[in-house]
Design an enzyme around this catalytic site. Structure first.
Site, short mmCIF file in Angstrom:
data_model
loop_
_atom_site.label_atom_id
_atom_site.label_comp_id
_atom_site.label_asym_id
_atom_site.label_seq_id
_atom_site.Cartn_x
_atom_site.Cartn_y
_atom_site.Cartn_z
N GLU A 167 37.77 42.55 43.41
CA GLU A 167 36.86 41.62 42.73
C GLU A 167 37.61 40.56 41.91
O GLU A 167 37.42 40.42 40.70
CB GLU A 167 35.89 42.40 41.85
CG GLU A 167 35.16 43.45 42.65
CD GLU A 167 33.98 44.06 41.94
OE1 GLU A 167 33.79 43.81 40.75
OE2 GLU A 167 33.22 44.79 42.60
N GLN A 204 39.97 53.71 35.66
CA GLN A 204 38.68 54.33 35.39
C GLN A 204 38.72 55.84 35.49
O GLN A 204 37.80 56.52 34.98
CB GLN A 204 37.62 53.76 36.34
CG GLN A 204 37.38 52.28 36.13
CD GLN A 204 36.34 51.73 37.06
OE1 GLN A 204 36.66 51.21 38.13
NE2 GLN A 204 35.08 51.82 36.67
C1 GCO Z 1 33.22 46.59 39.77
C2 GCO Z 1 34.33 47.48 39.94
C3 GCO Z 1 34.07 48.92 39.62
C4 GCO Z 1 32.80 49.21 38.83
C5 GCO Z 1 31.61 49.38 39.74
C6 GCO Z 1 30.35 49.69 38.95
O1 GCO Z 1 32.60 46.24 40.77
O2 GCO Z 1 32.97 46.20 38.63
O3 GCO Z 1 34.91 47.40 41.21
O4 GCO Z 1 35.21 49.19 38.86
O5 GCO Z 1 32.99 50.41 38.12
O6 GCO Z 1 31.39 48.22 40.46
O7 GCO Z 1 30.05 48.61 38.11
#
Ligand code: GCO
Length: 402
Positions: free
Chosen positions: A166, A27
């Site tokens: 996640e 990112q």
């Molecule tokens: C997620 C990821 C991040 C996101 C953030 C905002 O939770 O999807 O860890 O990469 O950018 O959560 O959505």
């Protein structure tokens, strides 16, 4: 609504509470062309709003990023390793890439920051995605080998280790929603199989991290939400909670902590996911602006696992930075209520340090404490950055400046 943090009930935090902010390689780094997300971003019909492209050019500007975190007065910086840089071809490890991440850890330590290292944050090398990605029978072992190799190089510099960011999102977004690679829709069987592989991968990674140099807490970071059952939706909600969250909470047995990453609330009725509450404002992500989720998920995770909890991601996609301060203030009040009830919460990390590539949403949503000029890559602090730094330095909720 303004963040009235001057209220009499001063909200303070434990002495060693971890104040941080988080990012992820794909990112912010730029030029990550050897992973499944780069391919997905350039796949017609994927729905991706943008290519990650140069992102925030953090592959080159990482010293400045670390200095921004330290300059705010935060105590920790969470960032991720890019597997496809470290292992560009199967079994071929790049010392230069490992040295790159070792330099980031070292600079964090020099600046008095605890490096919180995530080993997998959504992106998978193309050599693995080409043969099934997380469905491949040996994917967990390949990930375990990568973690062992990276730990051998970095372990003595790591403060906290997050195995997989996640893991639940990989399955649901990639095999049910079809919005993440490989873009499979509604294949519940494949989704469940990926969940199983992700849990096994996490367990192998924990083993690898504990077998290498260094001694640091190890855990996974889980995407969680407040899952609300509307009338008649209880059974559906319970299934969703088990598949999306409890499968992974069960997989944390023996870990040192659980990273809770939460943003919003979801509704369920007897047919499945139900509409959001129209009374609650939406964020740029198209979900409820619901900071109450932090207290809800922290309490639930601590009760379910019996492990210490770190809020490793929380924040809001918004162009209204004052709203960011309100959201984080309310989230922190919820953390304080958990602490008041003896819940073992160790820290809170704002997502994110920088406005960055928000996956399929591209560069639209603004989660950062700093803006990034997409041409000059100049970083500029938002008022919320200065405020959150003041909170960290005071170890208490303080009013916004000015
Ligand atoms: C997620 C990821 C991040 C996101 C953030 C905002 O939770 O999807 O860890 O990469 O950018 O959560 O959505």
């Amino acid at each position: 609504m303004s963040a009235d943090n001057s209220r009499a009930d001063a909200v303070t935090f434990p002495e060693d509470f971890l104040w941080g902010t988080a990012t992820a390689a794909h990112q912010i780094e730029g030029g990550n062309v050897n992973n499944d997300w780069w391919q997905w971003e350039h796949t017609p019909g994927s729905g991706c709003a943008d290519s990650s492209g140069d992102a925030c050019d953090s592959f080159h500007r990482w010293p400045e990023d670390v200095d921004l975190v330290a300059g705010l007065g935060l105590g920790a910086y969470r960032f991720s390793l890019e597997w496809s840089r470290i292992e560009p071809a199967e079994g071929e490890f790049s010392i230069a890439a490992l040295d790159h991440y070792r330099r980031i850890c070292g600079h964090c330590l020099e600046r008095g920051l605890i490096p919180v290292v995530t080993f997998h944050h959504f992106t998978t090398p193309q050599w693995l995605s080409a043969r099934g990605g997380w469905e491949a029978a040996d994917a967990p072992e390949r990930f375990g080998r990568f973690v062992a190799r990276a730990t051998a190089h970095l372990g003595d510099q790591i403060g906290w280790a997050c195995t997989i960011n996640e893991p639940n999102v990989i399955g649901v977004m990639g095999y049910t929603m079809g919005e993440f690679p490989p873009g499979v829709k509604d294949d519940f069987g494949r989704h469940l199989a990926v969940n199983e592989n992700m849990v096994r991968a996490h367990r192998l990674a924990v083993e690898a991290l504990r077998s290498g140099p260094g001694a640091f807490p190890v855990g996974l970071t889980l995407s969680m939400a407040e899952l609300k059952a509307e009338e008649g939706g209880e059974a559906v909600r319970d299934v969703a909670e088990d598949v999306l969250e409890n499968t992974f909470l069960r997989g944390t047995e023996g870990d040192d902590f659980v990273g809770v990453q939460c943003y919003t609330r979801m509704h369920f009725d007897a047919q499945g996911q139900a509409p959001d509450d129209p009374e609650i404002p939406q964020t740029q992500m198209g979900y409820e602006n619901w900071p109450q989720v932090v207290e809800y998920t922290v309490r639930r995770t601590a009760a379910f696992t019996g492990l210490p909890v770190v809020v490793t991601e929380n924040g809001i996609g918004t162009d209204d930075d004052a709203e960011r301060i309100v959201y984080v203030s309310e989230a922190l009040r919820g953390v304080r209520r958990c602490l008041d009830d003896g819940v073992d919460v160790r820290g809170y990390f704002v997502w994110s340090l920088l406005d960055n590539f928000e996956w399929a949403h591209g560069y639209g949503p603004k989660f950062g404490l700093f803006t990034v000029d997409r041409t000059t890559f100049e970083r500029r602090p938002k008022p919320s950055a200065l405020w959150f730094g003041d909170v960290a330095k005071a170890n208490a909720l303080v009013p916004p400046r000015g």
